[in-house]
Design an enzyme around this catalytic site. Structure first.
Site, PDB file in Angstrom:
ATOM      1  N   LYS A 167       0.616  -1.243  -0.107  1.00 58.18           N
ATOM      2  CA  LYS A 167      -0.282   0.036  -0.051  1.00 58.18           C
ATOM      3  C   LYS A 167       1.341   1.460  -0.417  1.00 58.18           C
ATOM      4  O   LYS A 167       1.866   0.838   0.351  1.00 58.18           O
ATOM      5  CB  LYS A 167      -0.983   0.166   1.021  1.00 58.18           C
ATOM      6  CG  LYS A 167      -2.150   1.378   1.267  1.00 58.18           C
ATOM      7  CD  LYS A 167      -2.776   0.975   2.479  1.00 58.18           C
ATOM      8  CE  LYS A 167      -4.049   2.006   2.096  1.00 58.18           C
ATOM      9  NZ  LYS A 167      -4.765   1.723   4.128  1.00 58.18           N
TER      10      LYS A 167
ATOM     11  N   SER B 233      -9.793   1.655   2.881  1.00 54.90           N
ATOM     12  CA  SER B 233      -8.406   2.068   1.778  1.00 54.90           C
ATOM     13  C   SER B 233      -7.872   1.572   0.925  1.00 54.90           C
ATOM     14  O   SER B 233      -7.415   2.181   0.409  1.00 54.90           O
ATOM     15  CB  SER B 233      -7.668   3.702   2.463  1.00 54.90           C
ATOM     16  OG  SER B 233      -7.034   2.832   3.814  1.00 54.90           O
TER      17      SER B 233
ATOM     18  N   SER C 139      -9.599  -0.457   7.130  1.00 55.81           N
ATOM     19  CA  SER C 139      -9.471  -0.653   5.580  1.00 55.81           C
ATOM     20  C   SER C 139      -8.797  -1.570   4.692  1.00 55.81           C
ATOM     21  O   SER C 139      -8.395  -1.522   4.001  1.00 55.81           O
ATOM     22  CB  SER C 139      -8.068   0.680   6.054  1.00 55.81           C
ATOM     23  OG  SER C 139      -8.806   1.989   5.810  1.00 55.81           O
TER      24      SER C 139
END
Length: 485
Positions: A79, A154, A178
């Protein structure tokens, strides 16, 4: 099955037995990305030159039978809010466009030590603020199961890349759901470890008392293997916990006969879609058939999780993001004619709409006259939520329920309606507020869109979560579905 859909465990065996070289695995992964990612849009940056070089070095070690490392030759996606030395780290924001770190995050140091191969950085909601990956400054990732749907957020890029067979595992971060929510939407396994289990050094901070890094994979055992590799105390993170037990795989196949599982009535109440309720109730019957004892309980303060979370998280974000001012860090406005204008314009132009919304909310909650009414009260509610869990865990081993109240919604459907978007965090935020571990595993589909089942555990008892999730997975998984995507 193509190499791109092989599990971490199987790839490790193939490499160890010299049936395949690390460089072949990496080549297959980049071929898959070239073929599929123009549609999925999960990657923000690729590290192809370095990945190929690292894989060739691992080929040489393989030939010499020097295959050290728990993840030897395994490709990974990271990420884009996790610092990677020498590779652009943007948090999917204009504010950090072009930022190339000169140091390594602790999790990346650990993964390099285990000889995993970095493929690239994955898309996300800007600064991890969002539940659909639509707030990214650069691109909108789509759900591999249905390209009209969001992948969640996210960590949407992290979930989508794993589901689409573009990496066997990825790392995400989880502040209020997330990792788990996109895992549910994309039909993969996502673990939010106990707060302090994994070092946050090198994770760009959103809400420091809530953030936690964790793995996303296509099956439960792979997830446990990766968490073993990244766990442990860190002198660079004072909130990391000195917990020695990082063995999550040795007892993963142990049966769950007699395991006491709590099903909170609030988790199947108002706001949870009927198709999700049905899938979870079917999963509960499966757990019972495996010998678990499932009983209904109450977590009465669940309903206060979302307001409490958004006040606390936004307040911490307001503080953490103050460093991005156009002078010390981040985008520097070219139109400013004074210092005051530079601060205002750099932040106004560099941050997106959702990030600015949360900074405003947090600054308001911390301001004089409102601190007691909002922030202090939210912290009290946080304690009540933790107490609810503590009480349940006096008599039960695990809590079970849906990961998200619905399946993935359509792209563009909720991006302009923040309150509806926030409501998707109903079942995940309490876990972060209490600092507990939570894992999402696939438990069904509705109209082709996956449904996630969440298991919540006692602090630092990820071992039990993996055990119950693994046993459930033997009865329901999506292994045969991924390749059809």
């Amino acid at each position: 099955m193509s190499i791109r859909y092989e599990s971490v465990e199987n790839l490790l065996t193939l490499i160890k037995d010299k049936k395949i070289k690390p460089s072949d695995v990496v080549k297959d992964i980049y071929d898959a990305i070239e073929e599929t990612d123009p549609t999925i849009k999960s990657f923000l940056a690729l590290d192809k030159e370095n990945a190929i070089k690292k894989a060739q070095e691992l080929d040489e070690l393989q030939a010499k039978d020097q295959m050290d490392g728990k993840l030897f030759g395994i490709p990974m996606g990271i990420k884009d809010n996790i610092i990677t030395n020498g590779l652009e780290t943007t948090c999917a924001s204009k504010m950090l466009e072009g930022f190339v770190p000169i140091y390594e995050s602790t999790v990346m140091e650990k993964l390099h030590k285990e000889n995993a191969v970095l493929i690239g950085k994955l898309n996300m909601d800007e600064f991890a603020m969002g539940g659909s990956t639509e707030t990214s400054y650069f691109k909108k990732t789509v759900n591999p199961f249905d390209h009209k749907a969001v992948p969640g957020g996210s960590s949407g890029g992290s979930a989508a890349a794993v589901a689409a067979g573009l990496v066997p595992f990825s790392l995400g971060s989880d502040t209020g759901g997330s990792i788990r929510q996109p895992a549910a939407y994309c039909g993969v396994v996502g673990m939010k470890p106990t707060y302090g289990r994994v070092s946050r050094f090198g994770l760009v901070a959103f809400a420091s008392s809530l953030d936690q890094i964790g793995p996303l994979t296509r099956n439960v055992k792979d997830n446990a293997i990766v968490l073993e590799a990244i766990s442990g105390a860190d002198v660079n993170d004072s909130t990391s916990a000195p917990v020695d037990d990082v063995d999550f795989t040795s007892e993963i196949g142990k049966d769950i006969k007699g395991l006491k599982v709590a099903l909170p009535k609030e988790y199947l109440g108002e706001g949870v879609a009927d198709d999700v309720k049905e899938a979870v109730q079917n999963a509960v019957e499966t757990l019972k058939s495996l010998g678990a004892v499932v009983e209904e309980v109450s977590l009465p303060n669940t309903k206060f999780g979302i307001p409490s979370y958004y006040v606390i998280a936004s307040s911490e974000a307001s503080s953490n993001l103050s460093r991005f001012d156009g002078i010390r860090y981040g985008y520097h406005s070219k139109e400013a004619h004074s210092l005051e204008e530079l601060y205002k314009m750099s932040r106004s132009e560099g941050f997106g709409k959702e990030v600015k919304r949360r900074i405003f909310l947090g600054t308001f909650a911390l301001s004089s006259g409102y601190y007691d009414a909002y922030y202090k009260k939210s912290q009290k509610v946080r304690t009540l939520i933790k107490n609810d869990f503590d009480k349940v865990f006096e008599n039960y081993d695990v809590v079970v329920g849906p990961t998200a109240p619905t399946t993935a919604f359509n792209l563009g459907e909720e991006i302009d309606d923040p309150l509806t978007m926030y409501a998707n965090d109903l079942l995940t935020t309490p876990v972060n507020l209490a600092g507990l571990p939570g894992i999402s595993v696939p438990c069904g589909q509705s109209n082709g869109r996956p449904i996630g089942l969440q298991f919540i555990g006692k602090p630092f008892d990820e071992k039990t979560l993996y055990r119950v999730a693994y046993q459930y997975e033997t009865q329901y998984n999506l292994h045969d579905v991924y390749e059809k995507l």
